[in-house]
Scaffold this motif. Structure first.
Motif, mmCIF file in Angstrom:
data_model
loop_
_atom_site.group_PDB
_atom_site.id
_atom_site.type_symbol
_atom_site.label_atom_id
_atom_site.label_comp_id
_atom_site.label_asym_id
_atom_site.label_seq_id
_atom_site.Cartn_x
_atom_site.Cartn_y
_atom_site.Cartn_z
ATOM 1 N N LEU A 94 -0.944 35.127 6.331
ATOM 2 C CA LEU A 94 -0.532 33.566 5.970
ATOM 3 C C LEU A 94 -2.031 33.242 5.480
ATOM 4 O O LEU A 94 -2.049 32.205 4.800
ATOM 5 N N LEU A 95 -3.090 33.514 5.861
ATOM 6 C CA LEU A 95 -4.537 33.069 5.244
ATOM 7 C C LEU A 95 -4.546 33.232 3.665
ATOM 8 O O LEU A 95 -4.865 32.415 2.897
ATOM 9 N N HIS A 96 -4.200 34.496 3.312
ATOM 10 C CA HIS A 96 -3.942 34.967 1.724
ATOM 11 C C HIS A 96 -3.001 34.048 1.247
ATOM 12 O O HIS A 96 -3.457 33.628 0.077
ATOM 13 N N GLY A 97 -2.009 33.890 1.702
ATOM 14 C CA GLY A 97 -0.574 33.330 1.212
ATOM 15 C C GLY A 97 -1.180 31.730 0.980
ATOM 16 O O GLY A 97 -0.573 31.287 -0.050
ATOM 17 N N THR A 98 -1.554 31.067 2.074
ATOM 18 C CA THR A 98 -1.917 29.768 1.767
ATOM 19 C C THR A 98 -3.099 29.440 1.191
ATOM 20 O O THR A 98 -2.921 28.404 -0.006
ATOM 21 N N ALA A 99 -4.087 30.281 1.005
ATOM 22 C CA ALA A 99 -5.137 30.147 0.113
ATOM 23 C C ALA A 99 -4.692 30.339 -1.392
ATOM 24 O O ALA A 99 -5.036 29.250 -1.944
ATOM 25 N N ARG A 100 -3.786 30.979 -1.584
ATOM 26 C CA ARG A 100 -3.248 31.283 -2.924
ATOM 27 C C ARG A 100 -2.103 30.001 -3.231
ATOM 28 O O ARG A 100 -2.427 29.447 -4.375
ATOM 29 N N ALA A 101 -1.335 29.528 -2.490
ATOM 30 C CA ALA A 101 -0.474 28.491 -2.544
ATOM 31 C C ALA A 101 -1.089 27.017 -2.710
ATOM 32 O O ALA A 101 -0.387 26.217 -3.318
ATOM 33 N N TRP A 102 -2.347 26.998 -1.845
ATOM 34 C CA TRP A 102 -2.827 25.667 -2.142
ATOM 35 C C TRP A 102 -4.132 25.569 -3.117
ATOM 36 O O TRP A 102 -4.639 24.533 -2.757
ATOM 37 N N SER A 103 -4.190 26.571 -3.736
ATOM 38 C CA SER A 103 -5.456 26.551 -4.554
ATOM 39 C C SER A 103 -5.674 25.603 -5.798
ATOM 40 O O SER A 103 -6.692 25.070 -5.938
ATOM 41 N N ALA A 104 -4.562 24.886 -6.099
ATOM 42 C CA ALA A 104 -4.412 23.849 -6.994
ATOM 43 C C ALA A 104 -4.305 22.462 -6.190
ATOM 44 O O ALA A 104 -4.450 21.356 -7.073
ATOM 45 N N LEU A 105 -4.195 22.287 -5.021
ATOM 46 C CA LEU A 105 -3.820 21.162 -4.522
ATOM 47 C C LEU A 105 -5.236 20.399 -4.060
ATOM 48 O O LEU A 105 -6.285 20.961 -3.772
ATOM 49 N N PRO A 106 -5.201 19.127 -4.394
ATOM 50 C CA PRO A 106 -6.411 18.225 -3.990
ATOM 51 C C PRO A 106 -6.737 18.290 -2.733
ATOM 52 O O PRO A 106 -8.039 17.966 -2.242
ATOM 53 N N SER A 107 -5.793 18.437 -1.789
ATOM 54 C CA SER A 107 -6.174 18.560 -0.383
ATOM 55 C C SER A 107 -5.221 19.363 0.497
ATOM 56 O O SER A 107 -4.425 19.837 -0.181
ATOM 57 N N ARG A 108 -5.616 19.880 1.784
ATOM 58 C CA ARG A 108 -4.983 20.803 2.304
ATOM 59 C C ARG A 108 -5.223 20.616 3.991
ATOM 60 O O ARG A 108 -6.096 19.973 4.288
ATOM 61 N N PRO A 109 -4.349 21.226 4.785
ATOM 62 C CA PRO A 109 -4.612 21.103 6.341
ATOM 63 C C PRO A 109 -5.764 21.867 6.580
ATOM 64 O O PRO A 109 -6.171 22.898 6.050
ATOM 65 N N VAL A 110 -6.175 21.462 7.810
ATOM 66 C CA VAL A 110 -7.235 22.338 8.516
ATOM 67 C C VAL A 110 -6.437 23.640 9.213
ATOM 68 O O VAL A 110 -5.465 23.244 10.025
ATOM 69 N N VAL A 111 -6.840 24.823 8.891
ATOM 70 C CA VAL A 111 -6.141 25.991 9.441
ATOM 71 C C VAL A 111 -6.851 26.416 10.608
ATOM 72 O O VAL A 111 -8.155 26.577 10.581
ATOM 73 N N ILE A 112 -6.098 26.508 11.592
ATOM 74 C CA ILE A 112 -6.810 26.884 12.846
ATOM 75 C C ILE A 112 -6.041 28.298 13.387
ATOM 76 O O ILE A 112 -4.684 28.416 13.406
ATOM 77 N N THR A 113 -6.734 29.271 13.928
ATOM 78 C CA THR A 113 -6.242 30.616 14.330
ATOM 79 C C THR A 113 -6.756 30.745 15.704
ATOM 80 O O THR A 113 -7.662 30.164 16.034
#
Length: 436
Positions: A94-113
């Motif tokens: 999911l870290l790889h998946g979200t990194a790719r999916a959000w790469s062009a977004l101006p903002s994103r959530p804080v990700v916690i594991t």
């Protein structure tokens, strides 16, 4: 101290009942008033409705998803905080998946594991699979020190580690049972500690023996799941079935119980377990707690984590009336006793959300750094080495799109139910046949 710019929306992606319990409780600790969106990753241990109800946290929205569906959901990127309550491999994917999916977004959530309970095995493997998230939670001072040392040693960022406590620790402090209430012993069972049929039956025999020895006590066997349900770990030999194999039928004062652990602890005077995190919940409430040594103090059992706690004991000692006394210094180092354990986490979240632009997520493992490990790991979750879904569904026909989606969803859910039936009921039976 009030939280600056508190999160208004928190999403939790969980892959089992215990991880949902951790993620949901953590979300409430971070921002009690925030909207909570629950996503459950489809798989072997996807929790049932009963298991979800037992946790006691009701989200504002809930759905079961595949990794690809989760990454495509626009609501996820709109959250202020995303908690990945997943096994290490799932967190890495999911870290790889979200990194790719959000790469062009101006903002994103804080990700916690983080970790659902005590970290007693696979420290390096599990930690590096979570490395690259904005925040990696450590439930204890001891864990925080170990995590930072490992991350620094491999060139990852030790500053991502934030010390907290297990978020589901709570409840009223223990008061000894009055004369009007029967003394209650609770054995907190686990799906895989111990794992063998003979060892699990022996534990149940000892609980029954204790109940016969003390007819004025109630002995409860607290179970995580009903037969056929799955938890984080596979349970080949449920205690419900082993109960019928006792040498002598179960005494009147031995009962199998379900429900929220906190509710069971409300009436517990002595908690007994092999290595369940229920021991930490019990110790947090000052309930006398015994960690069993009957099958040794060994890494596969997880009870070696409690070395130095003062809680290690045996059924023989409990039958003789010996009650363990916990070591207060051990309790502090292992997060059982803590002052404001979530303040540092709330401050870190506020700091990250105040940045002009969130940094890109960079998981520690990459195709170039771990070519023999990372691609296969991501493939298990339906992603390529760059975090893209392996198979993209074709766009639905404009005239029959809704019907197509409904049919596809129905077929997929039926397939999932068949998979869970095989994984949860048929496979354990086959494994038992193989051991005959």
């Amino acid at each position: 101290m009030p939280m600056i710019n508190p999160p208004r929306r928190v999403s939790v992606l969980a892959d089992s009942d215990s991880r949902w319990k951790w993620g949901a409780a953590l979300a409430r600790r971070i921002a009690p008033e925030a909207t909570l969106d629950a996503y459950f990753l489809n798989g072997r241990a996807t929790p049932t409705e009963r298991q979800l109800a037992e946790v006691g946290v009701v989200p504002d929205s809930s759905c079961e998803v595949t990794v690809a569906e989760f990454l495509a959901d626009p609501r996820v990127a709109e959250a202020d905080v995303l908690i990945l309550a997943l096994v290490g491999g799932g967190a890495q994917a999911l870290l790889h998946g979200t990194a790719r999916a959000w790469s062009a977004l101006p903002s994103r959530p804080v990700v916690i594991t983080g970790y659902v309970g005590v970290v007693y095995e696979k420290l390096t493997d599990g930690l590096l699979l979570r490395a690259g998230s904005d925040i990696v939670l450590a439930n204890t001072t001891a864990d925080a020190e170990r995590f930072r040392e490992v991350l620094a040693g491999v060139g990852a960022d030790p500053g991502s580690v934030v010390e907290t406590a297990l978020p589901f620790l709570g409840g009223e402090q223990y008061v000894p049972a009055p004369d009007s209430r029967r003394f209650t012993v609770c054995f907190a069972a686990q799906p895989s500690a111990p794992r063998s049929r003979s060892a699990r039956r022996a534990l149940l025999e000892r609980a029954a023996q204790h109940a016969r020895r003390y007819p004025d006590r109630d002995v409860l066997v607290k179970l995580r799941s009903l037969p056929g349900e799955q938890t984080t770990h596979v349970e080949d030999f449920p205690y419900q079935r082993l109960l019928h194999e006792l040498t002598i039928p179960a005494p009147f004062n031995l009962d199998l119980v379900y429900g929220h652990m906190s509710d069971v602890l409300d009436r517990t005077d002595l908690l007994v377990t092999v290595s369940s995190t229920a021991a930490l919940e019990s110790l947090h409430r000052s309930i006398p707690t015994a960690v069993l040594t009957d099958f040794g103090v060994r890494e596969p059992l997880g009870n070696h984590y409690f070395i130095g706690s003062g809680c290690l004991t045996s059924w023989d000692e409990l039958d003789a009336g010996i009650v363990p006394v916990p070591d207060q210094q051990w309790l502090r180092r292992h997060g059982v006793i803590a002052d404001q354990p979530y303040l540092a986490l709330q401050q870190r979240i506020s700091e990250l959300r105040s940045l002009p632009e969130m940094p890109s997520l960079v998981p520690y493992y990459s195709e170039s750094r771990a070519s023999g490990y990372q691609p296969a790991l991501l493939r298990r979750y339906g992603l390529d080495p760059k975090g893209a879904p392996l198979v993209e569904a074709p766009p639905p026909d404009a005239r029959s799109g809704a019907l197509t989606r409904i049919v596809r969803r129905t077929v997929r859910r039926s397939a999932r139910r068949c998979y869970r039936l095989g994984a949860q009921r048929v496979a354990p039976v086959i494994r038992r046949w193989g051991q005959l």
